[in-house]
Scaffold this active site. Sequence first.
Site, short mmCIF file in Angstrom:
data_model
loop_
_atom_site.label_atom_id
_atom_site.label_comp_id
_atom_site.label_asym_id
_atom_site.label_seq_id
_atom_site.Cartn_x
_atom_site.Cartn_y
_atom_site.Cartn_z
N ASP A 162 0.84 -1.20 0.00
CA ASP A 162 0.00 0.00 0.00
C ASP A 162 0.88 1.26 0.00
O ASP A 162 0.37 2.38 -0.04
CB ASP A 162 -1.01 0.00 1.15
N ASP A 185 -1.06 -6.12 -0.29
CA ASP A 185 -1.46 -5.45 0.95
C ASP A 185 -2.96 -5.21 0.97
O ASP A 185 -3.54 -4.73 -0.01
CB ASP A 185 -0.77 -4.08 1.04
N LYS A 218 -1.54 -9.35 2.83
CA LYS A 218 -0.81 -8.92 4.03
C LYS A 218 -1.66 -7.92 4.80
O LYS A 218 -2.28 -7.04 4.20
CB LYS A 218 0.54 -8.30 3.65
N GLU A 227 8.85 -4.32 10.64
CA GLU A 227 9.33 -3.04 10.11
C GLU A 227 9.89 -2.16 11.22
O GLU A 227 9.23 -1.92 12.25
CB GLU A 227 8.17 -2.33 9.39
O1 KIV Z 1 3.56 -1.16 1.68
C1 KIV Z 1 4.74 -1.51 1.74
O2 KIV Z 1 5.58 -1.19 0.87
C2 KIV Z 1 5.15 -2.32 2.87
C3 KIV Z 1 6.61 -2.57 3.04
C4 KIV Z 1 7.29 -1.38 3.58
C5 KIV Z 1 6.88 -3.78 3.87
O3 KIV Z 1 4.34 -2.73 3.64
#
Ligand code: KIV
Length: 272
Positions: free
Chosen positions: A52, A91, A121, A190
Amino acid sequence: MTATKKKYKKVTTNSLGEMKQNGEKISMLTAYDYTLAKIIDGGGIDVILVGDSASNVMAGHETTLPITLNEMIYHASSVVRAVDRALVVVDMPFGSYQGNSKEALSSAIRIMKESGGHSVKLEGGREILESIERILTAGIPVMGHLGLTPQSIYKFGTYTLRAKKEEEAAKLLEDAKLLEVAGCFALVLEKVPAKLAQKVAKSINIPVIGIGAGNGVDGQVLVLHDMLGMTQEFNPRFLRRYLNLSDSITSAVQNYVADVKTKDFPNEKEQY
Ligand code: KIV
């Protein structure tokens, strides 16, 4: 071609578990479009995250909150069309799973059905456990995300290092174990101290993929536009830039503009 590339013709959630067992580090990058996804898949990346972070790097928003489920599905379907080998993780955007677990399941089903992604995710631990469990009951693989969770930026107020204090570190470790028991196939950590990240990776059997979480985890993820040097304002300590594409693109554009203005382009051979 690397040994890993030969070994895994197609990367699955099981391959990632095997890599952890064999001590082979997992490589993961973000992508949001067909062209770049095709290039990084060909380069041998194990996992492509349709993050995201598209909200920031593709749409120019300040946070990841505004991106919608439809927009994530659009980005994910473009990536899926490009990919032959990597596992594609998508995501779930802010607002698509926090309401209740039924809504979470229907959002995850839309992502899988409409984009063709291989897994989803979600950010959070105990608070969203019911949603994770419900999504898993539909046979949809789930990757967790703990530590700095950008969808909660307005709760924390900053993007600084997380879990520095003992209490927060203990909650993070407990959440990681809950996610493993629930059935997540992997976990992103993270911006947490390297020592804590290593402890988490050693305490659970599922792969832990870090960003700003040191070298003691099972794999690494970076935002593609950051590691290629397309973005310039974002300079955290953990970011290694492998190219300076922003400067290369600027100079290519300057050369093109000059060639057009001076009537050098197109030349005899470049016309019909
Ligand atoms: O959205 C994203 O790019 C992420 C990464 C930073 C793991 O969640």
